[in-house]
Scaffold this motif. Sequence first.
Motif, PDB file in Angstrom:
ATOM      1  N   GLY A 136      40.167  42.668  41.684  1.00  0.00           N
ATOM      2  CA  GLY A 136      40.809  41.447  42.289  1.00  0.00           C
ATOM      3  C   GLY A 136      41.095  40.489  40.938  1.00  0.00           C
ATOM      4  O   GLY A 136      40.479  40.790  39.979  1.00  0.00           O
ATOM      5  N   ILE A 137      41.635  39.453  40.997  1.00  0.00           N
ATOM      6  CA  ILE A 137      41.692  38.576  40.027  1.00  0.00           C
ATOM      7  C   ILE A 137      40.591  37.715  39.848  1.00  0.00           C
ATOM      8  O   ILE A 137      39.795  37.299  40.703  1.00  0.00           O
ATOM      9  N   GLU A 138      40.419  37.193  38.671  1.00  0.00           N
ATOM     10  CA  GLU A 138      39.269  36.123  38.167  1.00  0.00           C
ATOM     11  C   GLU A 138      39.798  34.858  38.682  1.00  0.00           C
ATOM     12  O   GLU A 138      41.172  34.914  38.704  1.00  0.00           O
ATOM     13  N   ASP A 139      39.226  34.007  39.391  1.00  0.00           N
ATOM     14  CA  ASP A 139      39.448  32.912  39.750  1.00  0.00           C
ATOM     15  C   ASP A 139      40.355  32.252  38.823  1.00  0.00           C
ATOM     16  O   ASP A 139      39.853  31.932  37.659  1.00  0.00           O
ATOM     17  N   LEU A 140      41.466  31.718  39.236  1.00  0.00           N
ATOM     18  CA  LEU A 140      42.413  31.142  38.365  1.00  0.00           C
ATOM     19  C   LEU A 140      41.947  29.900  37.776  1.00  0.00           C
ATOM     20  O   LEU A 140      42.641  29.395  36.614  1.00  0.00           O
ATOM     21  N   GLY A 141      41.058  29.232  38.414  1.00  0.00           N
ATOM     22  CA  GLY A 141      40.589  27.869  37.846  1.00  0.00           C
ATOM     23  C   GLY A 141      39.607  28.088  36.667  1.00  0.00           C
ATOM     24  O   GLY A 141      39.242  27.279  35.927  1.00  0.00           O
ATOM     25  N   SER A 142      39.141  29.474  36.286  1.00  0.00           N
ATOM     26  CA  SER A 142      38.353  29.889  35.333  1.00  0.00           C
ATOM     27  C   SER A 142      38.888  29.585  33.876  1.00  0.00           C
ATOM     28  O   SER A 142      38.001  29.396  32.977  1.00  0.00           O
TER      29      SER A 142
ATOM     30  N   LEU B 253      33.322  29.125  37.628  1.00  0.00           N
ATOM     31  CA  LEU B 253      34.536  30.168  38.145  1.00  0.00           C
ATOM     32  C   LEU B 253      34.523  31.241  37.304  1.00  0.00           C
ATOM     33  O   LEU B 253      35.120  32.292  37.708  1.00  0.00           O
ATOM     34  N   LYS B 254      34.064  31.356  36.044  1.00  0.00           N
ATOM     35  CA  LYS B 254      34.166  32.477  35.104  1.00  0.00           C
ATOM     36  C   LYS B 254      33.562  33.819  35.869  1.00  0.00           C
ATOM     37  O   LYS B 254      32.381  33.318  36.404  1.00  0.00           O
ATOM     38  N   GLY B 255      34.128  34.789  35.971  1.00  0.00           N
ATOM     39  CA  GLY B 255      33.704  36.063  36.494  1.00  0.00           C
ATOM     40  C   GLY B 255      33.601  36.183  38.044  1.00  0.00           C
ATOM     41  O   GLY B 255      33.328  37.066  38.792  1.00  0.00           O
ATOM     42  N   LYS B 256      34.163  34.946  38.689  1.00  0.00           N
ATOM     43  CA  LYS B 256      34.445  34.930  40.055  1.00  0.00           C
ATOM     44  C   LYS B 256      35.535  35.698  40.575  1.00  0.00           C
ATOM     45  O   LYS B 256      36.782  35.342  39.921  1.00  0.00           O
ATOM     46  N   LEU B 257      35.503  36.416  41.584  1.00  0.00           N
ATOM     47  CA  LEU B 257      36.830  37.238  42.167  1.00  0.00           C
ATOM     48  C   LEU B 257      37.519  36.575  43.027  1.00  0.00           C
ATOM     49  O   LEU B 257      36.974  35.458  43.855  1.00  0.00           O
ATOM     50  N   GLN B 258      38.802  36.543  43.100  1.00  0.00           N
ATOM     51  CA  GLN B 258      39.740  35.774  44.125  1.00  0.00           C
ATOM     52  C   GLN B 258      40.626  36.622  44.376  1.00  0.00           C
ATOM     53  O   GLN B 258      40.894  37.795  43.864  1.00  0.00           O
ATOM     54  N   SER B 259      41.291  36.325  45.587  1.00  0.00           N
ATOM     55  CA  SER B 259      41.977  37.427  46.348  1.00  0.00           C
ATOM     56  C   SER B 259      43.515  37.253  46.316  1.00  0.00           C
ATOM     57  O   SER B 259      44.224  38.017  46.880  1.00  0.00           O
ATOM     58  N   ALA B 260      44.030  36.481  45.163  1.00  0.00           N
ATOM     59  CA  ALA B 260      45.510  36.347  45.207  1.00  0.00           C
ATOM     60  C   ALA B 260      46.069  37.703  44.653  1.00  0.00           C
ATOM     61  O   ALA B 260      47.595  37.892  45.071  1.00  0.00           O
ATOM     62  N   VAL B 261      45.592  38.556  44.121  1.00  0.00           N
ATOM     63  CA  VAL B 261      46.123  39.820  43.926  1.00  0.00           C
ATOM     64  C   VAL B 261      44.969  41.056  43.922  1.00  0.00           C
ATOM     65  O   VAL B 261      43.873  40.627  43.066  1.00  0.00           O
TER      66      VAL B 261
END
Length: 226
Positions: free
Chosen positions: A98-104, A112-120
């Motif tokens: 998944g993508i790393e959180d865009l706010g990172s 938010l570094k290293g946090k998974l996000q679900s946009a892709v």
Amino acid sequence: MVTVTCVFWGDKFSKDYVYNLKSSVERNTTIPHRFVCLSDQILSGIETIILRPGLTGWWNKMQMFDGRIEGRVVYLDLDTVIVGNIDGLLQYEGKFAGIEDLGSVNEHQPHLKGKLQSAVLAWDSKEADWIWNFFNFRKGLCTSAFRGDGEFLERVVPTHKRVLLQHIFPGEIKSYKYDVYPDKYKDTSIVCFHGRPSIIQSMTETVTTSMATYEPQEWVSKYWRR
């Protein structure tokens, strides 16, 4: 064959978002693929899988893992603009990604570094069907305990079983408002829109948020089209 999928539910987005995303994928890859939309309605010219009833909003995205899509899968949020070749993403065969959180990328959001996000997302259906089973068995608990599908996946997918796509494809996946605005999309493949401005607002409106003011950018319409 890899399946590229999206989820279209309710009235937050117009149908143009689905058709433009499909066309955008086709223009920017040489990899044979199947494009499938999970939706609460049949979309003419789009292979559609009807969503199971009972879920709302982003929680419908969990149905991507229910076994109805087989093989390698790539998911893209509807508010995504593809501006370059995505062959690498469609050829990816590794672990759940998944993508790393865009706010990172913001200095004021180091958490938010290293946090998974679900946009892709990218995964193999045989290795991820447990996600649907886990969610479906605890549906009420999950929808109340987590603020959305991204937070849910960040918590339940073990860190040793996942990777972040920006680490695999550095510089190719960026936030519109944090990385790209106004027009720094050279050498980028995927531009993610989140919050305000939306894709349509980015082409037509001046949008002021608590962080910045975003003026309309003509280049977006070059890529967001059928």
